[in-house]
Design a protein around this motif. Sequence first.
Motif, PDB file in Angstrom:
ATOM      1  N   ASP A 203      -2.722  -9.718   1.976  1.00 11.73           N
ATOM      2  CA  ASP A 203      -2.937  -8.416   2.151  1.00 11.73           C
ATOM      3  C   ASP A 203      -1.720  -7.635   1.920  1.00 11.73           C
ATOM      4  OD1 ASP A 203      -5.492  -8.900   2.524  1.00 11.73           O
ATOM      5  OD2 ASP A 203      -5.616  -8.721   4.507  1.00 11.73           O
ATOM      6  N   LEU A 204      -1.664  -6.267   1.308  1.00 10.14           N
ATOM      7  CA  LEU A 204      -0.580  -5.568   1.086  1.00 10.14           C
ATOM      8  C   LEU A 204      -0.628  -4.394   2.385  1.00 10.14           C
ATOM      9  CD1 LEU A 204       1.742  -3.927  -0.355  1.00 10.14           C
ATOM     10  CD2 LEU A 204       0.047  -2.572  -1.405  1.00 10.14           C
TER      11      LEU A 204
ATOM     12  N   GLN B 240       2.936  -9.457  12.475  1.00 12.48           N
ATOM     13  CA  GLN B 240       1.952  -8.714  11.996  1.00 12.48           C
ATOM     14  C   GLN B 240       1.311  -8.020  13.351  1.00 12.48           C
ATOM     15  OE1 GLN B 240      -0.943  -9.994   9.208  1.00 12.48           O
ATOM     16  NE2 GLN B 240      -2.282  -8.664   9.965  1.00 12.48           N
TER      17      GLN B 240
ATOM     18  N   ARG C 250       5.711 -12.370   2.212  1.00 11.99           N
ATOM     19  CA  ARG C 250       4.619 -11.388   1.642  1.00 11.99           C
ATOM     20  C   ARG C 250       5.115  -9.900   1.606  1.00 11.99           C
ATOM     21  NH1 ARG C 250       2.590 -15.477   1.044  1.00 11.99           N
ATOM     22  NH2 ARG C 250       0.447 -16.177   1.755  1.00 11.99           N
ATOM     23  N   THR C 251       4.665  -8.878   1.174  1.00  4.00           N
ATOM     24  CA  THR C 251       4.970  -7.637   1.160  1.00  4.00           C
ATOM     25  C   THR C 251       4.127  -6.701   1.761  1.00  4.00           C
ATOM     26  OG1 THR C 251       6.314  -8.008  -0.958  1.00  4.00           O
ATOM     27  CG2 THR C 251       5.519  -5.680  -0.488  1.00  4.00           C
ATOM     28  N   TRP C 252       4.177  -6.145   2.800  1.00  5.62           N
ATOM     29  CA  TRP C 252       3.351  -5.294   3.666  1.00  5.62           C
ATOM     30  C   TRP C 252       3.976  -3.877   3.228  1.00  5.62           C
ATOM     31  CZ3 TRP C 252       4.231  -8.592   8.476  1.00  5.62           C
ATOM     32  CH2 TRP C 252       3.505  -9.912   8.500  1.00  5.62           C
ATOM     33  N   CYS C 253       2.983  -3.093   3.576  1.00  6.48           N
ATOM     34  CA  CYS C 253       3.047  -1.531   3.884  1.00  6.48           C
ATOM     35  C   CYS C 253       2.041  -1.370   5.155  1.00  6.48           C
ATOM     36  CB  CYS C 253       2.413  -0.603   2.681  1.00  6.48           C
ATOM     37  SG  CYS C 253       3.471  -0.492   1.439  1.00  6.48           S
TER      38      CYS C 253
ATOM     39  N   ILE D 252      -1.282  -3.270   5.814  1.00  8.52           N
ATOM     40  CA  ILE D 252      -1.402  -3.933   7.354  1.00  8.52           C
ATOM     41  C   ILE D 252      -1.940  -2.697   8.427  1.00  8.52           C
ATOM     42  CG2 ILE D 252      -0.686  -5.059   9.317  1.00  8.52           C
ATOM     43  CD1 ILE D 252      -0.585  -6.811   6.838  1.00  8.52           C
TER      44      ILE D 252
ATOM     45  N   GLN E 232       1.238  -4.123  14.280  1.00  8.04           N
ATOM     46  CA  GLN E 232       0.131  -3.543  14.435  1.00  8.04           C
ATOM     47  C   GLN E 232       0.071  -2.639  15.643  1.00  8.04           C
ATOM     48  OE1 GLN E 232      -2.193  -6.742  13.184  1.00  8.04           O
ATOM     49  NE2 GLN E 232      -3.125  -5.465  11.821  1.00  8.04           N
TER      50      GLN E 232
END
Length: 417
Positions: A408-409, A181, A272-275, A411, A185
Amino acid sequence: MGMRQDLDQLMREQKIDALWVMGALMNNPNMTYFTGIHNVNNADLFKVRGNDPVLYHFVDMEREEARKSTLETHSYFSEKSLGSYLEENNGDLAKSTATRIKEALHEVGLKSGQIAISGMIDLGYGFSIIELLREMCPQFTLISFLKDSPIETVRMTKNPDEVESVRKMGEITRDVVAKVQNFLQSQKTINQTLVFPNGSPVTVGNVKSQIDLWLAELGADSPEETIFSIGKDSAVPHNRGNLDDEIKLGVPIVFDIFPCEKGGGYFYDFTRTWCLGYASEEITNLHKQVLEVHHKVIESLEAGQFFKKAQDRTCQLFSEMGHITIADNSKTQSGYLHSVGHGIGLNVHEKPFSGSTASPDDLLIPGVIFTIEPGLYFPEKEVGIRIEDTLYLNENKQFEILADYPYDLVIPMNEKL
């Protein structure tokens, strides 16, 4: 039924006189369950019902590693050389090996009966040895299990040491996920694409290389390869991701990581799934639904229940939300299309199972470690969402997530977009 002290009872119920586990003392779940992970490349473990397991290894120079198993150990050819067997069998290696194994079966006290075979070995080697032994030893009946073998059944429940191994892998997993993550970021973006300082795009392959490095530094391995799939690949549950795909803002990323202890020890499983940066309203709403189902299924779990009940509950919840599920159409490729969880241990997928192949003894009983991982997939929209945690049902009949991490979706990116 579970725990290794119940193994003899299971063998008795299934009329099995002995277990024969073949292969290495690493990356070989049914073997390492008894021996631990050690640098022995080829061995046979014999467990006669009512007796402790005995280990026979092929290469004498691995004797020190074999002894680390703390089992009674023997080197197959320490007293009579392989050359002597070859001479007696006209140079036939397979027949010489089978002859020595036949002798070992007598040495461990087995004169006749039913022997259940398992282990990770080369199929050609195993087939030739087993066929020869069937000819040479008609007093033995050699069988195997497609599923629900006695060893797999006792492996379903974990003792405190096994739980701590899985918990430690969960902590390592959480650390690596946090590193990923932070890595994402910290990148700059050009035209909605993450880029390195030299302007080259950040790809799925770049991210996976970092994951493998961080896992190795923490003493873990990823033998089945991490899933890091973006966009259209996220909509196919077991798509590992295209290494050349560029990482873009606002596109769903399914990050499913399932490392194990180096050498084939205990696994952890986490998704986890992130956008990155932002998410569309549609993806946000779908993620909220998956997360709601995830929490409701966990809240509904009860000690002693059939694990398949959690699958039925998942299908019901998604159906009420208007989605097609595997219960409506077993061949669907859109909506909810897999089982909600599986046991985890020395295999990333093991008993108890919650899907269509679940057995009556796939129960949530104290000592089981398992996943809950609902998801929604829409290939036509190039959108996939899955959320997964690994849970442990402890001796107090409480369900606990072994490694918490935010759901959290979106990031947020560190740079000003």
